[in-house]
Each structure stands twice: as C-alpha cells, then as structure tokens.
Design a protein around this motif. Structure first.
Motif, PDB file in Angstrom:
ATOM      1  N   ARG A   1       0.845  -1.203   0.000  1.00 17.79           N
ATOM      2  CA  ARG A   1       0.000   0.000   0.000  1.00 17.79           C
ATOM      3  C   ARG A   1       0.881   1.254   0.000  1.00 17.79           C
ATOM      4  O   ARG A   1       1.994   1.233   0.535  1.00 17.79           O
ATOM      5  CB  ARG A   1      -0.955   0.002   1.192  1.00 17.79           C
ATOM      6  N   PHE A   2       0.379   2.273  -0.652  1.00 18.00           N
ATOM      7  CA  PHE A   2       1.064   3.561  -0.668  1.00 18.00           C
ATOM      8  C   PHE A   2       0.435   4.430   0.401  1.00 18.00           C
ATOM      9  O   PHE A   2      -0.788   4.529   0.476  1.00 18.00           O
ATOM     10  CB  PHE A   2       0.915   4.240  -2.042  1.00 18.00           C
ATOM     11  N   ARG A   3       1.266   4.999   1.252  1.00 17.35           N
ATOM     12  CA  ARG A   3       0.739   5.826   2.336  1.00 17.35           C
ATOM     13  C   ARG A   3       1.348   7.225   2.221  1.00 17.35           C
ATOM     14  O   ARG A   3       2.559   7.368   1.976  1.00 17.35           O
ATOM     15  CB  ARG A   3       1.121   5.174   3.666  1.00 17.35           C
ATOM     16  N   ASN A   4       0.504   8.218   2.342  1.00 16.46           N
ATOM     17  CA  ASN A   4       0.940   9.603   2.263  1.00 16.46           C
ATOM     18  C   ASN A   4       2.010   9.878   3.324  1.00 16.46           C
ATOM     19  O   ASN A   4       1.870   9.448   4.456  1.00 16.46           O
ATOM     20  CB  ASN A   4      -0.290  10.488   2.525  1.00 16.46           C
ATOM     21  N   SER A   5       3.085  10.568   2.928  1.00 17.30           N
ATOM     22  CA  SER A   5       4.164  10.782   3.901  1.00 17.30           C
ATOM     23  C   SER A   5       4.836  12.122   3.672  1.00 17.30           C
ATOM     24  O   SER A   5       4.357  12.934   2.866  1.00 17.30           O
ATOM     25  CB  SER A   5       5.169   9.651   3.768  1.00 17.30           C
ATOM     26  N   TYR A   6       5.945  12.340   4.368  1.00 20.30           N
ATOM     27  CA  TYR A   6       6.646  13.609   4.184  1.00 20.30           C
ATOM     28  C   TYR A   6       8.163  13.397   4.100  1.00 20.30           C
ATOM     29  O   TYR A   6       8.757  12.737   4.955  1.00 20.30           O
ATOM     30  CB  TYR A   6       6.349  14.555   5.347  1.00 20.30           C
ATOM     31  N   PHE A   7       8.762  13.901   3.060  1.00 23.24           N
ATOM     32  CA  PHE A   7      10.220  14.021   2.968  1.00 23.24           C
ATOM     33  C   PHE A   7      10.485  15.411   2.414  1.00 23.24           C
ATOM     34  O   PHE A   7       9.793  15.856   1.478  1.00 23.24           O
ATOM     35  CB  PHE A   7      10.819  12.976   1.998  1.00 23.24           C
ATOM     36  N   PRO A   8      11.473  16.127   2.970  1.00 24.38           N
ATOM     37  CA  PRO A   8      11.680  17.514   2.540  1.00 24.38           C
ATOM     38  C   PRO A   8      12.035  17.647   1.062  1.00 24.38           C
ATOM     39  O   PRO A   8      11.832  18.708   0.465  1.00 24.38           O
ATOM     40  CB  PRO A   8      12.849  17.990   3.414  1.00 24.38           C
ATOM     41  N   PHE A   9      12.597  16.590   0.488  1.00 25.80           N
ATOM     42  CA  PHE A   9      13.071  16.724  -0.902  1.00 25.80           C
ATOM     43  C   PHE A   9      12.083  16.191  -1.928  1.00 25.80           C
ATOM     44  O   PHE A   9      12.372  16.170  -3.132  1.00 25.80           O
ATOM     45  CB  PHE A   9      14.432  16.033  -1.070  1.00 25.80           C
ATOM     46  N   THR A  10      10.911  15.716  -1.473  1.00 22.37           N
ATOM     47  CA  THR A  10       9.903  15.265  -2.440  1.00 22.37           C
ATOM     48  C   THR A  10       8.533  15.836  -2.081  1.00 22.37           C
ATOM     49  O   THR A  10       8.225  16.035  -0.906  1.00 22.37           O
ATOM     50  CB  THR A  10       9.787  13.717  -2.466  1.00 22.37           C
ATOM     51  N   THR A  11       7.755  16.093  -3.082  1.00 23.08           N
ATOM     52  CA  THR A  11       6.379  16.494  -2.848  1.00 23.08           C
ATOM     53  C   THR A  11       5.521  16.189  -4.087  1.00 23.08           C
ATOM     54  O   THR A  11       5.906  16.600  -5.177  1.00 23.08           O
ATOM     55  CB  THR A  11       6.272  17.988  -2.447  1.00 23.08           C
ATOM     56  N   PRO A  12       4.448  15.437  -4.010  1.00 25.56           N
ATOM     57  CA  PRO A  12       4.016  14.719  -2.815  1.00 25.56           C
ATOM     58  C   PRO A  12       4.972  13.563  -2.501  1.00 25.56           C
ATOM     59  O   PRO A  12       5.711  13.118  -3.371  1.00 25.56           O
ATOM     60  CB  PRO A  12       2.649  14.172  -3.241  1.00 25.56           C
TER      61      PRO A  12
END
Ligand code: DAH
Length: 328
Positions: A242-253
C-alpha cells in the motif's frame, strides 16, 4: 676418456631393458651418482694439464647432458606406461568424484544489491556510486533539509566537524549527479549509509539504494508502477502493498510504501518515494517548469529481513557461515 668407451650406446642399451623407476634410479646412479662413471671422470679433471682439461671437460659435459636427457625421456615413458597399465587393469576409477572444494559465496547484501541493479538496469537506470564521507550541503542543505529541520535529528548523524559527516542517505547523490548530468537521467545509487542508531532492526551502518528519474514527462503513476513491479520482482511473489501519504523535505508529494507481512499480520514500511521537490531541482539549475523528477529510497537490509524472515539486522554482519551459506 681415453678408454674410448661409448657411454651413450651403453646407457641406451641399459635403458631399453629398464622396466621400473627403481631400475632407472640404479642406472642414474651408475653414471651420475657419487661414485658413478661420469662423476669419476669429472674427478679426474683436476689431474690433467690445462689443454687436455679443456678438451676433456667439453667432451664429458656433452656426454652428461645427453645422459640426463635420456634419463628424463625414459622417466616419462615409464610414467606413461604406468598410467596406461592402470587404466588397462581398471585400477583407476574415473567416475570417482573429485575432492570437495569449499567455494565462498557472495554475501546476501551484495547478492541482493546486484539483483536490484539488474532489475533497474532493464528499465534504463544507470548505477552510480558516491562518497560515504559527505558534506552537509549534499546530505541535507541541497535536499531542502533546513538547518533546524527536525528530520536532521531523525537521521542521528555521525559528524566529523560542523560540515563533514558520514552520509545518512544515498539521496545525497541526487544533487551530485544532477550537478554533472543533463536530464533526462535515470540513476540508481547503491551504497552504505550511517546513522547513530542501534537496535534489532537498526544498525549504525546499513545499505540503501537511491533511485531517481528526471525527465519531461514523468508522473506519480510512473513512479507507482516502477515501485510496485520492483517489489513484485524482489519478493518473487504477489505481495500486498500500500502507498501511504508521507513527508520528505526533498519530495512532494511523498509516499511511503508498506508491505503486508503474512507472518506478523502487520503492515511494514519498506521504502520512501515521491516527486522531487521543485526547490531541489532549482538548486541544481534544472527548470522545474520544464523537467519533473521522481525519486525513491530503498533500505536493503530491511527488504532482505522481510523476504527471508531475518529478525536481527546484526545477522548480516556477524559472518556466521550458517547464514551466509544459505545464499550460494
Ligand atoms: N533518503 C530517505 C531516507 O534515508 C529515503 C527516501 C525517501 C529517498 C523518499 C527518496 C525519497 O528518494 O523520495 O530515509
């Protein structure tokens, strides 16, 4: 050597009759042993005057050389006959298996990295390697990780000084590569990374593969397709992901991919990915209006642990043959 005896004829006759190694040794010592005929002749040399010494030594050396050659040839024929006889008498079993040789094996981490490189190379990715001692510019700043950003703490970095560190992620190579290459590019970067972190599932050194594409028409679906097929390939079976929404400073989304572990019945995070942040592209003078990028980061040990149900990450580094031998 005044006896005019033909030593060569003599020895040829003897050798013709010789049937064994023992006989051969006897003949050898008869001629060349401590008291052998030829040795005696050499001893005589010192009693001669200079002129005769010269003549005589040339002659005797020639004879010695010939004798040595004859002995050598006879030794080989004896050997050949012996082997032939062994075959004839069936004393050699050529079907006997040979001695076991203990071959080493490729370490499971190297093996897996090679498999992964192989998978991505079929999709046109080039494998690159970068420095493990890195500056905070490539490891953090250029990847849009601000000085006071909490994700720097998450990385538990080993610092050499204020600017130099052991890279905490192979993402640092995104910048190094984009500085040098012009898009379109498809790159993967396998290598060691370091974090001050230690537990059953974390080791201060572990391996990652960073991957990224920069091109004009790349979208999140492309990234999803690649990640899904990579995981199917890696685990060699249909696995629930499954793909889960997340956060990395160098990617968006950004997204994290979880995989369902049938044994523990839990979702486990296996890798991070996302569309490269426009600010990161701008840092390396790539126009984000023209080019789009997607990236992913794979933790090698984590994937292998899941695939083979290995519980302690230290198993990889203990060099325990019982584990290593399973991956020949
Ligand atoms: N560098 C990240 C880490 O070490 C992993 C990662 C996440 C890499 C998302 C990426 C990405 O390229 O898009 O935790």
């Amino acid at each position: 050597m005044n006896d005019n005896k033909n030593y060569i004829q003599d020895i040829i006759l003897k050798l013709n009759k010789c049937k064994s190694k023992n006989d051969l040794n006897m003949i050898r010592s008869q001629y060349l042993g401590v008291n052998g005929i030829i040795t005696q002749k050499f001893k005589k040399l010192k009693t001669l005057d200079v002129e005769s010494k010269k003549k005589f030594s040339i002659k005797i050396n020639k004879i010695k050389k010939k004798i040595l050659k004859l002995l050598f040839l006879k030794k080989n024929t004896l050997k050949e006959t012996m082997i032939k006889n062994l075959y004839k008498n069936n004393n050699i079993d050529i079907s006997l298996s040979s001695k076991e040789v203990n071959l080493g094996s490729v370490h499971i981490i190297t093996y897996s990295i090679n498999r992964i490189i192989n998978f991505f190379s079929k999709l046109g990715f080039e494998a690159l390697y970068g420095p493990e001692i890195e500056s905070d510019y490539y490891n953090f700043d250029a990847l849009n990780i601000k000085k006071n950003h909490p994700s720097r703490d998450n990385h538990d970095t080993f610092w050499f000084n204020k600017n130099i560190l052991l890279r905490t992620q192979t993402s640092s190579m995104q910048i190094r590569t984009m500085e040098k290459k012009t898009p379109p590019v498809r790159i993967i970067v396998p290598g060691k990374v370091y974090r001050n972190d230690s537990s059953l599932t974390h080791s201060p050194m572990f391996h990652q593969i960073e991957g990224f594409i920069i091109d004009k028409k790349i979208n999140f679906s492309n990234l999803k397709w690649i990640m899904k097929n990579f995981l199917l390939f890696f685990f060699k079976k249909k696995c629930k992901i499954r793909f889960r929404n997340s956060y990395f400073p160098f990617t968006t989304p950004s997204a994290e991919i979880d995989i369902f572990n049938e044994i523990s019945k839990k979702w486990l995070e296996v890798l991070g990915c996302g569309m490269i942040h426009p600010l990161v592209l701008k840092k390396v003078n790539i126009n984000p209006e023209k080019y789009i990028g997607c990236a992913f980061g794979i933790g090698i040990e984590r994937l292998i642990m899941l695939k083979y149900n290995i519980l302690n990450i230290r198993s990889f580094f203990k060099n325990d043959l019982r584990l290593l031998k399973q991956f020949k």
